[in-house]
Design a protein around this motif. Structure first.
Motif, PDB file in Angstrom:
ATOM      1  N   GLN A 250      44.012 -28.529  24.830  1.00 51.77           N
ATOM      2  CA  GLN A 250      45.388 -28.935  24.555  1.00 51.77           C
ATOM      3  C   GLN A 250      46.301 -27.727  24.423  1.00 51.77           C
ATOM      4  OE1 GLN A 250      44.841 -31.312  21.043  1.00 51.77           O
ATOM      5  NE2 GLN A 250      44.926 -33.251  22.160  1.00 51.77           N
ATOM      6  N   PRO A 251      47.497 -27.792  25.000  1.00 49.53           N
ATOM      7  CA  PRO A 251      48.464 -26.694  24.839  1.00 49.53           C
ATOM      8  C   PRO A 251      48.823 -26.511  23.373  1.00 49.53           C
ATOM      9  CG  PRO A 251      49.141 -28.217  26.578  1.00 49.53           C
ATOM     10  CD  PRO A 251      48.013 -28.868  25.856  1.00 49.53           C
ATOM     11  N   ARG A 252      48.909 -25.273  22.962  1.00 49.33           N
ATOM     12  CA  ARG A 252      49.267 -24.980  21.580  1.00 49.33           C
ATOM     13  C   ARG A 252      50.777 -25.143  21.378  1.00 49.33           C
ATOM     14  NH1 ARG A 252      44.856 -25.957  21.390  1.00 49.33           N
ATOM     15  NH2 ARG A 252      43.070 -24.676  20.841  1.00 49.33           N
ATOM     16  N   VAL A 253      51.159 -25.906  20.335  1.00 53.69           N
ATOM     17  CA  VAL A 253      52.568 -26.150  20.036  1.00 53.69           C
ATOM     18  C   VAL A 253      52.946 -25.346  18.803  1.00 53.69           C
ATOM     19  CG1 VAL A 253      54.295 -27.881  19.476  1.00 53.69           C
ATOM     20  CG2 VAL A 253      52.411 -28.458  21.025  1.00 53.69           C
ATOM     21  N   SER A 254      54.013 -24.550  18.930  1.00 50.68           N
ATOM     22  CA  SER A 254      54.452 -23.736  17.799  1.00 50.68           C
ATOM     23  C   SER A 254      55.324 -24.570  16.868  1.00 50.68           C
ATOM     24  CB  SER A 254      55.239 -22.519  18.301  1.00 50.68           C
ATOM     25  OG  SER A 254      56.355 -22.932  19.066  1.00 50.68           O
ATOM     26  N   GLY A 255      55.405 -24.150  15.623  1.00 51.95           N
ATOM     27  CA  GLY A 255      56.230 -24.850  14.649  1.00 51.95           C
ATOM     28  C   GLY A 255      55.454 -25.935  13.934  1.00 51.95           C
ATOM     29  N   SER A 256      56.078 -26.463  12.864  1.00 47.84           N
ATOM     30  CA  SER A 256      55.424 -27.504  12.076  1.00 47.84           C
ATOM     31  C   SER A 256      55.617 -28.863  12.740  1.00 47.84           C
ATOM     32  CB  SER A 256      56.012 -27.536  10.653  1.00 47.84           C
ATOM     33  OG  SER A 256      57.409 -27.752  10.710  1.00 47.84           O
ATOM     34  N   ALA A 257      54.601 -29.706  12.641  1.00 50.87           N
ATOM     35  CA  ALA A 257      54.641 -31.029  13.257  1.00 50.87           C
ATOM     36  C   ALA A 257      54.960 -32.078  12.205  1.00 50.87           C
ATOM     37  CB  ALA A 257      53.307 -31.335  13.918  1.00 50.87           C
ATOM     38  N   THR A 258      55.739 -33.074  12.590  1.00 49.52           N
ATOM     39  CA  THR A 258      56.037 -34.196  11.704  1.00 49.52           C
ATOM     40  C   THR A 258      54.902 -35.206  11.745  1.00 49.52           C
ATOM     41  OG1 THR A 258      57.159 -35.461  13.431  1.00 49.52           O
ATOM     42  CG2 THR A 258      58.490 -33.865  12.194  1.00 49.52           C
ATOM     43  N   SER A 259      54.966 -36.158  10.826  1.00 48.28           N
ATOM     44  CA  SER A 259      53.936 -37.201  10.820  1.00 48.28           C
ATOM     45  C   SER A 259      53.978 -38.004  12.111  1.00 48.28           C
ATOM     46  CB  SER A 259      54.148 -38.134   9.625  1.00 48.28           C
ATOM     47  OG  SER A 259      53.989 -37.442   8.402  1.00 48.28           O
ATOM     48  N   GLY A 260      55.184 -38.236  12.638  1.00 50.64           N
ATOM     49  CA  GLY A 260      55.299 -38.973  13.885  1.00 50.64           C
ATOM     50  C   GLY A 260      54.687 -38.220  15.051  1.00 50.64           C
ATOM     51  N   THR A 261      54.950 -36.903  15.117  1.00 53.23           N
ATOM     52  CA  THR A 261      54.363 -36.082  16.175  1.00 53.23           C
ATOM     53  C   THR A 261      52.842 -36.066  16.068  1.00 53.23           C
ATOM     54  OG1 THR A 261      56.322 -34.673  16.197  1.00 53.23           O
ATOM     55  CG2 THR A 261      54.339 -33.792  17.217  1.00 53.23           C
ATOM     56  N   GLN A 262      52.356 -35.957  14.844  1.00 50.29           N
ATOM     57  CA  GLN A 262      50.910 -35.952  14.632  1.00 50.29           C
ATOM     58  C   GLN A 262      50.282 -37.276  15.056  1.00 50.29           C
ATOM     59  OE1 GLN A 262      50.629 -34.972  10.475  1.00 50.29           O
ATOM     60  NE2 GLN A 262      50.687 -32.760  10.844  1.00 50.29           N
ATOM     61  N   LEU A 263      51.005 -38.399  14.832  1.00 44.90           N
ATOM     62  CA  LEU A 263      50.482 -39.698  15.246  1.00 44.90           C
ATOM     63  C   LEU A 263      50.350 -39.740  16.769  1.00 44.90           C
ATOM     64  CD1 LEU A 263      49.741 -42.682  14.831  1.00 44.90           C
ATOM     65  CD2 LEU A 263      52.186 -43.204  14.979  1.00 44.90           C
ATOM     66  N   HIS A 264      51.371 -39.309  17.487  1.00 51.72           N
ATOM     67  CA  HIS A 264      51.315 -39.311  18.954  1.00 51.72           C
ATOM     68  C   HIS A 264      50.177 -38.431  19.453  1.00 51.72           C
ATOM     69  CE1 HIS A 264      54.643 -41.831  20.038  1.00 51.72           C
ATOM     70  NE2 HIS A 264      55.516 -41.134  19.332  1.00 51.72           N
ATOM     71  N   GLU A 265      50.018 -37.254  18.862  1.00 53.79           N
ATOM     72  CA  GLU A 265      48.953 -36.339  19.285  1.00 53.79           C
ATOM     73  C   GLU A 265      47.584 -36.929  18.992  1.00 53.79           C
ATOM     74  OE1 GLU A 265      49.691 -32.665  17.317  1.00 53.79           O
ATOM     75  OE2 GLU A 265      51.348 -32.077  18.642  1.00 53.79           O
ATOM     76  N   LEU A 266      47.448 -37.575  17.849  1.00 50.95           N
ATOM     77  CA  LEU A 266      46.159 -38.156  17.477  1.00 50.95           C
ATOM     78  C   LEU A 266      45.785 -39.297  18.422  1.00 50.95           C
ATOM     79  CD1 LEU A 266      43.780 -38.313  15.522  1.00 50.95           C
ATOM     80  CD2 LEU A 266      45.166 -39.796  14.044  1.00 50.95           C
ATOM     81  N   VAL A 267      46.746 -40.170  18.715  1.00 54.97           N
ATOM     82  CA  VAL A 267      46.475 -41.285  19.622  1.00 54.97           C
ATOM     83  C   VAL A 267      46.135 -40.755  21.014  1.00 54.97           C
ATOM     84  CG1 VAL A 267      47.494 -43.276  20.798  1.00 54.97           C
ATOM     85  CG2 VAL A 267      47.867 -42.948  18.347  1.00 54.97           C
ATOM     86  N   ALA A 268      46.915 -39.776  21.506  1.00 55.29           N
ATOM     87  CA  ALA A 268      46.658 -39.226  22.836  1.00 55.29           C
ATOM     88  C   ALA A 268      45.284 -38.571  22.900  1.00 55.29           C
ATOM     89  CB  ALA A 268      47.742 -38.214  23.195  1.00 55.29           C
ATOM     90  N   THR A 269      44.900 -37.880  21.848  1.00 53.68           N
ATOM     91  CA  THR A 269      43.595 -37.209  21.820  1.00 53.68           C
ATOM     92  C   THR A 269      42.463 -38.221  21.868  1.00 53.68           C
ATOM     93  OG1 THR A 269      44.430 -35.284  20.617  1.00 53.68           O
ATOM     94  CG2 THR A 269      42.072 -35.736  20.454  1.00 53.68           C
ATOM     95  N   GLU A 270      42.536 -39.242  21.020  1.00 57.62           N
ATOM     96  CA  GLU A 270      41.451 -40.229  20.968  1.00 57.62           C
ATOM     97  C   GLU A 270      41.376 -41.042  22.259  1.00 57.62           C
ATOM     98  OE1 GLU A 270      39.119 -40.375  18.962  1.00 57.62           O
ATOM     99  OE2 GLU A 270      39.791 -39.309  17.187  1.00 57.62           O
TER     100      GLU A 270
END
Length: 449
Positions: free
Chosen positions: A226-246
């Protein structure tokens, strides 16, 4: 497609290779059958070297290259030899062709057999039965004799050597680690079809490169690619990343190249997944005739799927036989993509829904008078009781939503909307329905933090 990391760096293959090492340590001879694609890509050499990287291992020297020598054709007595070629005519008559040397096609000199090469491992033993001498050799006591079958020119030689080695090592009374053992790694095409029926399970163990890749390995590949994303992630961003990963892990299954490609190319939107798979797809011989009825767990590749297995397009993963989603000529319905996407969403959303349920339960219990809560939980009549039974120790997300909608508890507007979104997501997961991008966006937008 983006290459996956070396197999020997992943936990699943390392555990699988460790089982081969354990069998050798137990005094067993091992036949290790690999698919063609691992040999073609030179990956088989890497995993073979990993297994034999042990102080007791000796690799059988490769057969000498077959040499070609040109031999003159002797002419039988009374023959005149071939007619002169057209270029030998100088216009005045045929040139003298007595000096023309006619040579045969190259004659192939035979390579050393496996037993002949084992002769050198035992310091040039002069025994008539070399294989028996190797098995009883004091110099080779406790050694593992390793052989790459894909480098051998004669499949029968490989089979006969392994079978007879097993017969000679049967009934040994010495400790297992003092036995001379043999490890043969080969493709199916390097072995005669009847070899497996000739192997004694008391002295040998057969390993197929089958089911060596696990869910954890696919998850590691997806996470690392996965490409590394700089900066802090919000809960919404983390949800999208988690769903996409799984979802990427579930869809790719044992195909680690597809896992890496999805991780790097897919934007995580459910609506673009099929397009991304189309971009990395390729035809696989035999894929068009695969039927779902044979897709069940087995200990080795099903006969019907050996062609796909050799091509690297099918493997056992997470208890199921899985065909790569990159095969673009699969029969309709072989891969139920919606089910795979649902499984990925379920793995991502279920823990989050339960975490939020716990938070809402604590909040609603604080907002409701304890005596009212007792009445709702233990009411004598169904019409005065909370839906879901009498006295639940844990309030489910639907019950919490009912308490809010019925007016027994009040929440801010954003929290009420989030609770509704969580209930809808829970219902979708429970009924095997894939959540749309809009549903995921709405849930991500309302998550706190």
């Amino acid at each position: 497609m983006a290459p996956a990391p070396p197999l020997t760096s992943l936990p699943g293959p390392r555990k699988y290779l460790g089982r081969i090492g354990a069998a050798l340590d137990a005094g067993l001879n091992c036949l290790w059958i690999m698919p063609d694609h691992l040999v073609t890509q030179r990956i088989a050499d890497d995993v073979f070297d990993y297994v034999v990287d042990r102080p007791d291992a000796i690799t059988v020297p490769q057969a000498d290259p077959v040499e070609a020598t040109a031999q003159p054709i002797p002419l039988p007595s009374g023959t005149t030899g071939p007619a002169a070629p057209s270029w030998a005519d100088d216009g005045f008559g045929d040139l003298d062709t007595s000096s023309v040397v006619v040579r045969a096609l190259p004659v192939l000199e035979p390579a050393y057999s496996i037993v002949e090469r084992l002769h050198f491992l035992d310091d040039g033993t002069t025994a008539t039965d070399v294989l028996a001498a190797v098995v009883s050799s004091e110099r080779l006591r406790g050694k593992v004799i390793a052989l790459r079958g894909w480098e051998e020119p004669d499949a029968t030689d490989v089979a006969n050597t392994f079978v007879r080695f097993n017969a000679l090592t049967k009934g040994r009374s010495s400790p297992a680690r003092e036995h001379v053992r043999m490890l043969v790694a080969a493709r199916q095409s390097d072995l005669p079809p009847n070899l497996l029926s000739r192997i004694d399970p008391m002295t040998a163990k057969v390993f197929w490169w089958w089911g060596s890749t696990t869910r954890l390995d696919t998850a590691v590949v997806v996470a690392n690619a996965q490409p590394r994303v700089s900066g802090s992630a919000t809960s919404g961003t983390q949800l999208h990343e988690l769903v996409a990963t799984e979802v990427a892990v579930e869809v790719a299954g044992p195909d680690l190249d597809v896992a890496a490609a999805l991780s790097q190319r897919w934007d995580g939107r459910m609506s673009t997944l099929h397009k991304c798979l189309d971009e990395i797809s390729f035809p696989v011989d035999g894929a068009e005739v695969v039927e779902r009825r044979i897709l069940s767990g087995l200990r080795q590749p099903p006969v019907e799927l050996t062609g796909l297995w050799n091509a690297g397009a099918v493997d056992l993963w997470d208890g199921h036989v899985r065909i790569t989603p990159a095969a673009n000529n699969l029969s309709s319905g072989v891969i139920d993509m919606d089910t795979l996407i649902w499984r990925g969403q379920s793995r991502a959303l279920t823990p989050l829904i339960d975490e939020q349920r716990h938070r809402f339960e604590d909040e609603i219990r604080r907002r409701i008078d304890p005596s009212l809560m007792d009445s709702l939980l233990f009411g004598e009549t169904p019409d005065r009781r909370l839906p879901g039974g009498s006295g639940p120790s844990v309030l489910e997300i639907g019950q919490l939503a009912w308490l809010v909608h019925s007016g027994h508890a009040t929440l801010p507007r954003g929290e009420r909307e989030l609770l509704n979104r969580l209930r809808s997501a829970r219902n979708a997961v429970a009924h095997l329905r894939v959540l749309s991008d809009d549903e995921l966006d709405g849930l991500a937008r309302l998550l706190p933090g």
